[in-house]
Design a protein around this motif. Structure first.
Motif, PDB file in Angstrom:
ATOM      1  N   ASP A   8       0.823  -1.218   0.000  1.00 17.00           N
ATOM      2  CA  ASP A   8       0.000   0.000   0.000  1.00 17.00           C
ATOM      3  C   ASP A   8       0.856   1.267   0.000  1.00 17.00           C
ATOM      4  OD1 ASP A   8      -2.380   1.385  -0.113  1.00 17.00           O
ATOM      5  OD2 ASP A   8      -2.567   1.537   2.070  1.00 17.00           O
ATOM      6  N   MET A   9       1.841   1.281  -0.900  1.00 20.96           N
ATOM      7  CA  MET A   9       2.697   2.459  -1.077  1.00 20.96           C
ATOM      8  C   MET A   9       2.479   2.997  -2.486  1.00 20.96           C
ATOM      9  SD  MET A   9       6.284   1.242   0.575  1.00 20.96           S
ATOM     10  CE  MET A   9       6.462   0.701   2.280  1.00 20.96           C
ATOM     11  N   HIS A  10       2.372   4.308  -2.591  1.00 22.12           N
ATOM     12  CA  HIS A  10       2.086   4.927  -3.894  1.00 22.12           C
ATOM     13  C   HIS A  10       2.927   6.189  -4.021  1.00 22.12           C
ATOM     14  CE1 HIS A  10      -1.241   2.082  -3.928  1.00 22.12           C
ATOM     15  NE2 HIS A  10      -1.510   2.499  -2.699  1.00 22.12           N
ATOM     16  N   TYR A  11       4.131   6.013  -4.529  1.00 26.38           N
ATOM     17  CA  TYR A  11       5.069   7.128  -4.649  1.00 26.38           C
ATOM     18  C   TYR A  11       5.489   7.294  -6.100  1.00 26.38           C
ATOM     19  CZ  TYR A  11       5.418   6.332   0.401  1.00 26.38           C
ATOM     20  OH  TYR A  11       5.133   6.158   1.731  1.00 26.38           O
ATOM     21  N   PRO A  12       5.823   8.526  -6.500  1.00 24.14           N
ATOM     22  CA  PRO A  12       6.245   8.736  -7.886  1.00 24.14           C
ATOM     23  C   PRO A  12       7.574   8.063  -8.214  1.00 24.14           C
ATOM     24  CG  PRO A  12       6.377  10.791  -6.619  1.00 24.14           C
ATOM     25  CD  PRO A  12       5.731   9.775  -5.743  1.00 24.14           C
ATOM     26  N   LEU A  13       7.722   7.705  -9.490  1.00 26.82           N
ATOM     27  CA  LEU A  13       8.911   6.987  -9.949  1.00 26.82           C
ATOM     28  C   LEU A  13       9.689   7.816 -10.960  1.00 26.82           C
ATOM     29  CD1 LEU A  13       7.358   3.455 -10.508  1.00 26.82           C
ATOM     30  CD2 LEU A  13       8.772   4.181  -8.608  1.00 26.82           C
ATOM     31  N   HIS A  14      10.998   7.823 -10.785  1.00 25.65           N
ATOM     32  CA  HIS A  14      11.911   8.442 -11.751  1.00 25.65           C
ATOM     33  C   HIS A  14      12.532   7.327 -12.572  1.00 25.65           C
ATOM     34  CE1 HIS A  14      15.115  10.863 -13.456  1.00 25.65           C
ATOM     35  NE2 HIS A  14      16.007  10.016 -12.974  1.00 25.65           N
ATOM     36  N   LEU A  15      12.560   7.489 -13.895  1.00 24.75           N
ATOM     37  CA  LEU A  15      13.060   6.435 -14.783  1.00 24.75           C
ATOM     38  C   LEU A  15      14.354   6.859 -15.471  1.00 24.75           C
ATOM     39  CD1 LEU A  15       9.786   5.444 -16.699  1.00 24.75           C
ATOM     40  CD2 LEU A  15      10.621   4.546 -14.513  1.00 24.75           C
ATOM     41  N   GLY A  16      15.241   5.889 -15.658  1.00 26.89           N
ATOM     42  CA  GLY A  16      16.451   6.136 -16.430  1.00 26.89           C
ATOM     43  C   GLY A  16      17.226   4.851 -16.642  1.00 26.89           C
ATOM     44  N   VAL A  17      17.892   4.773 -17.793  1.00 21.60           N
ATOM     45  CA  VAL A  17      18.867   3.701 -18.041  1.00 21.60           C
ATOM     46  C   VAL A  17      20.223   4.327 -17.754  1.00 21.60           C
ATOM     47  CG1 VAL A  17      19.881   2.143 -19.745  1.00 21.60           C
ATOM     48  CG2 VAL A  17      17.423   2.658 -19.820  1.00 21.60           C
ATOM     49  N   THR A  18      20.856   3.911 -16.688  1.00 21.46           N
ATOM     50  CA  THR A  18      22.114   4.564 -16.315  1.00 21.46           C
ATOM     51  C   THR A  18      23.247   4.080 -17.223  1.00 21.46           C
ATOM     52  OG1 THR A  18      23.481   5.194 -14.426  1.00 21.46           O
ATOM     53  CG2 THR A  18      22.818   2.889 -14.540  1.00 21.46           C
ATOM     54  N   GLU A  19      24.262   4.924 -17.392  1.00 18.68           N
ATOM     55  CA  GLU A  19      25.405   4.592 -18.255  1.00 18.68           C
ATOM     56  C   GLU A  19      24.968   4.118 -19.633  1.00 18.68           C
ATOM     57  OE1 GLU A  19      25.767   2.438 -15.090  1.00 18.68           O
ATOM     58  OE2 GLU A  19      26.433   4.259 -14.110  1.00 18.68           O
ATOM     59  N   ALA A  20      23.980   4.800 -20.219  1.00 17.02           N
ATOM     60  CA  ALA A  20      23.449   4.375 -21.523  1.00 17.02           C
ATOM     61  C   ALA A  20      24.461   4.584 -22.647  1.00 17.02           C
ATOM     62  CB  ALA A  20      22.162   5.133 -21.839  1.00 17.02           C
ATOM     63  N   GLY A  21      25.397   5.516 -22.465  1.00 16.72           N
ATOM     64  CA  GLY A  21      26.389   5.769 -23.500  1.00 16.72           C
ATOM     65  C   GLY A  21      26.140   7.091 -24.190  1.00 16.72           C
ATOM     66  N   GLU A  22      26.635   7.220 -25.444  1.00 19.82           N
ATOM     67  CA  GLU A  22      26.434   8.478 -26.159  1.00 19.82           C
ATOM     68  C   GLU A  22      25.991   8.207 -27.582  1.00 19.82           C
ATOM     69  OE1 GLU A  22      29.832   9.514 -28.365  1.00 19.82           O
ATOM     70  OE2 GLU A  22      29.303   7.404 -28.366  1.00 19.82           O
ATOM     71  N   GLY A  23      25.708   9.290 -28.301  1.00 25.04           N
ATOM     72  CA  GLY A  23      25.330   9.162 -29.698  1.00 25.04           C
ATOM     73  C   GLY A  23      24.072   8.332 -29.894  1.00 25.04           C
ATOM     74  N   GLU A  24      24.006   7.667 -31.033  1.00 22.79           N
ATOM     75  CA  GLU A  24      22.802   6.894 -31.384  1.00 22.79           C
ATOM     76  C   GLU A  24      22.561   5.757 -30.395  1.00 22.79           C
ATOM     77  OE1 GLU A  24      22.853   5.651 -35.455  1.00 22.79           O
ATOM     78  OE2 GLU A  24      22.697   7.706 -36.206  1.00 22.79           O
ATOM     79  N   ASP A  25      23.631   5.068 -29.987  1.00 23.97           N
ATOM     80  CA  ASP A  25      23.458   3.926 -29.080  1.00 23.97           C
ATOM     81  C   ASP A  25      22.850   4.355 -27.750  1.00 23.97           C
ATOM     82  OD1 ASP A  25      24.496   2.251 -30.981  1.00 23.97           O
ATOM     83  OD2 ASP A  25      26.509   2.214 -30.142  1.00 23.97           O
ATOM     84  N   GLY A  26      23.316   5.480 -27.201  1.00 27.17           N
ATOM     85  CA  GLY A  26      22.783   5.970 -25.929  1.00 27.17           C
ATOM     86  C   GLY A  26      21.316   6.334 -26.036  1.00 27.17           C
ATOM     87  N   ARG A  27      20.946   6.924 -27.157  1.00 35.04           N
ATOM     88  CA  ARG A  27      19.541   7.315 -27.360  1.00 35.04           C
ATOM     89  C   ARG A  27      18.646   6.083 -27.514  1.00 35.04           C
ATOM     90  NH1 ARG A  27      22.717  11.261 -28.425  1.00 35.04           N
ATOM     91  NH2 ARG A  27      22.025  13.433 -28.513  1.00 35.04           N
ATOM     92  N   ILE A  28      19.108   5.120 -28.299  1.00 31.61           N
ATOM     93  CA  ILE A  28      18.301   3.910 -28.538  1.00 31.61           C
ATOM     94  C   ILE A  28      18.139   3.114 -27.240  1.00 31.61           C
ATOM     95  CG2 ILE A  28      18.335   1.660 -29.703  1.00 31.61           C
ATOM     96  CD1 ILE A  28      19.635   3.197 -32.117  1.00 31.61           C
ATOM     97  N   LYS A  29      19.236   2.951 -26.501  1.00 37.01           N
ATOM     98  CA  LYS A  29      19.180   2.187 -25.250  1.00 37.01           C
ATOM     99  C   LYS A  29      18.219   2.847 -24.254  1.00 37.01           C
ATOM    100  CE  LYS A  29      22.578  -0.280 -22.429  1.00 37.01           C
ATOM    101  NZ  LYS A  29      23.991  -0.319 -22.045  1.00 37.01           N
ATOM    102  N   SER A  30      18.288   4.179 -24.157  1.00 30.60           N
ATOM    103  CA  SER A  30      17.387   4.906 -23.255  1.00 30.60           C
ATOM    104  C   SER A  30      15.942   4.755 -23.688  1.00 30.60           C
ATOM    105  CB  SER A  30      17.771   6.395 -23.222  1.00 30.60           C
ATOM    106  OG  SER A  30      19.051   6.561 -22.666  1.00 30.60           O
ATOM    107  N   ALA A  31      15.699   4.839 -25.003  1.00 32.17           N
ATOM    108  CA  ALA A  31      14.325   4.733 -25.508  1.00 32.17           C
ATOM    109  C   ALA A  31      13.752   3.337 -25.280  1.00 32.17           C
ATOM    110  CB  ALA A  31      14.279   5.095 -26.991  1.00 32.17           C
ATOM    111  N   VAL A  32      14.594   2.304 -25.409  1.00 30.39           N
ATOM    112  CA  VAL A  32      14.137   0.934 -25.152  1.00 30.39           C
ATOM    113  C   VAL A  32      13.696   0.785 -23.695  1.00 30.39           C
ATOM    114  CG1 VAL A  32      14.919  -1.463 -24.908  1.00 30.39           C
ATOM    115  CG2 VAL A  32      15.392  -0.218 -27.015  1.00 30.39           C
ATOM    116  N   GLY A  33      14.556   1.191 -22.746  1.00 28.40           N
ATOM    117  CA  GLY A  33      14.269   0.983 -21.329  1.00 28.40           C
ATOM    118  C   GLY A  33      13.211   1.922 -20.778  1.00 28.40           C
ATOM    119  N   ILE A  34      13.426   3.219 -20.955  1.00 27.91           N
ATOM    120  CA  ILE A  34      12.463   4.210 -20.442  1.00 27.91           C
ATOM    121  C   ILE A  34      11.137   4.064 -21.185  1.00 27.91           C
ATOM    122  CG2 ILE A  34      11.974   6.672 -20.192  1.00 27.91           C
ATOM    123  CD1 ILE A  34      15.057   7.116 -20.035  1.00 27.91           C
TER     124      ILE A  34
END
Length: 446
Positions: A212-238
């Motif tokens: 019975d806990m209802h708290y807001p969640l912050h989302l992120g893929v940590t150490e996703a990287g940079e460039g296209e790979d970082g963006r794609i990895k973040s979009a997949v997880g988040i």
């Protein structure tokens, strides 16, 4: 929190983290302004000690004097007292259960009786309750920020390297918050592995509901990287979680200037409704273990993000193992490359070197972006190999466990090299470290 609300009916908030030294007031103010001007709604700073925590007062005062009211967040690791100080000057303080009271991770297996384990939890409570009282007095919010890369030896010894262990690391703290009736709390569970991140956040939501806990969640893929790979990895997880209605604030962690993260995060939030519908279409398209996704997008980055977000959950859940992306304006070879990048981000199929690189922060004591470029240039043909490039020891050794080799900042101008979670060379001069890493990888693989 400050002048913005998080969770409930509030919009999904977008944030980033400064990369300059927190003692550099002028540099921090200038970088915070760039993040805010780009659309950032919270700005986080690393406060590795009391001196940095106290300087948050000056950073906050200067920003407010210049007309910037955006909430500031202090990021605390290893020293609980620093959180007490930061709570006086910031709208929010992030604490990491893996190192708030528990010592830094050493990967040793520890045996506890139930009584001894309960005593360890009492230690946490003794430190945490006074901190929460300071936060109540100063109307300071708290983020419980669990990182897969910095789970304590205590949690790892009892639960193993599992989603259950990551969730329990969070719940130990959250139960104290609930007992103390402290509700100004946001929770994040991050990992560089998208499957671990998505699976664990889902389990956290289920566990909180059960208690019975209802708290807001912050989302992120940590150490996703940079460039296209970082963006794609973040979009997949988040994106996987946003399309399930999970998430109240997000950060896209890129090894680039922090203001570059904001437009990417904005696109993910703005595309939730469209990508949720696309996800349903993608699932309905599955035949012969293949998702076929016909997609409309005005430019390449939007196409990358939209495709990754639409199919992320389906791939993570192993609903299919192959992906075909269709778009009339881009050639087939490029679309195949994008599909492969998404499959790799979802841990389905590896077709190139994987880089686990952090975005940097005020703890990073070397040129992260330059170093990543050098390491990538020398290792880009090592298909399937995972290389971690980490600014400091907060998550460094932990994330090395998920990488084959690692490069971790150990101090000013000093680098330590890892094979998996084992440190193989300590405190190498920075100017020699990239060459030494490449030399070690070649010898080791030979």
């Amino acid at each position: 929190m400050g002048n913005i609300g998080i969770g409930g009916s509030n919009p999904i908030r977008i944030q980033s983290m400064a990369t300059v030294d927190t003692n550099d007031t002028e540099g921090c103010v200038a970088q915070a302004k760039r993040i805010i001007d780009a659309g950032g709604e919270l700005v986080r700073f690393t406060t590795q000690g009391v001196r940095e925590a106290e300087n948050m007062k000056n950073i906050s005062a200067q920003l407010k004097a210049d007309g910037y009211q955006t909430p500031l967040v202090a990021d605390v690791h290893f020293t609980a007292h620093t959180a007490d100080v930061a709570a006086l000057y910031c709208e929010k303080v992030r604490i990491n259960p893996g190192n708030y009271v528990d010592p830094g991770r050493t990967f040793k297996h520890l045996e506890y009786t139930d009584e001894e384990y309960a005593a360890e939890l009492e230690k946490i409570e003794k430190k945490l309750v006074p901190f929460l009282n300071i936060c109540k007095e100063h109307h300071t919010a708290v983020r419980i920020g669990v990182n897969h890369g910095s789970l304590s030896d205590r949690i790892m010894s009892r639960y193993g390297d599992t989603p259950e262990g990551i969730v329990e690391s969070c719940m130990e703290f959250l139960r104290i918050f609930k007992r103390e009736q402290f509700n100004d709390v946001v929770i994040s569970i991050k990992a560089s592995n998208t499957v671990v991140m998505v699976t664990t956040v889902r389990l956290l939501v289920k566990t909180m509901d059960q208690e019975d806990m209802h708290y807001p969640l912050h989302l992120g893929v940590t150490e996703a990287g940079e460039g296209e790979d970082g963006r794609i990895k973040s979009a997949v997880g988040i994106g996987a979680l946003l399309t399930e209605g999970i998430g109240d604030t997000i950060r896209v962690s890129l090894s680039e200037e922090p203001e570059c993260e904001i437009p990417v995060a904005r696109k993910l939030v703005d595309m939730i409704e469209e990508c949720t519908a696309l996800r349903a279409q993608a699932e309905a398209s599955i035949q012969s273990d293949t998702i076929t996704l016909a997609i409309d997008a005005p430019d390449w980055e939007t196409l990358q993000l939209k495709a990754a977000m639409a199919v992320g959950a389906l791939l993570i859940d192993k609903k299919a193992h192959q992906l075909v992306i269709q778009h009339p304006d881009f050639d087939n070879a490029k679309l195949v490359e994008l599909a492969d990048a998404i499959l790799q981000a979802a841990r389905i199929k590896f077709t190139k070197t994987e880089y686990i690189s952090c975005p940097g922060c005020g703890r990073t004591l070397y040129n992260l972006q330059e170093t990543i470029a050098k390491i990538k240039a020398a290792t880009k043909d090592l298909v399937g190999l995972k290389i971690g490039i980490m600014g400091c020891i907060v998550n460094g050794p932990g994330e090395m466990a998920d990488a084959d080799y690692g490069y971790v900042g150990a101090g000013r101008g000093k680098i330590s090299l890892y094979k998996a979670k084992e440190c193989i060379e300590k405190n190498i001069p920075e100017e020699e470290a990239v060459d030494r890493l490449i030399e070690f990888i070649r010898k080791d693989r030979a």
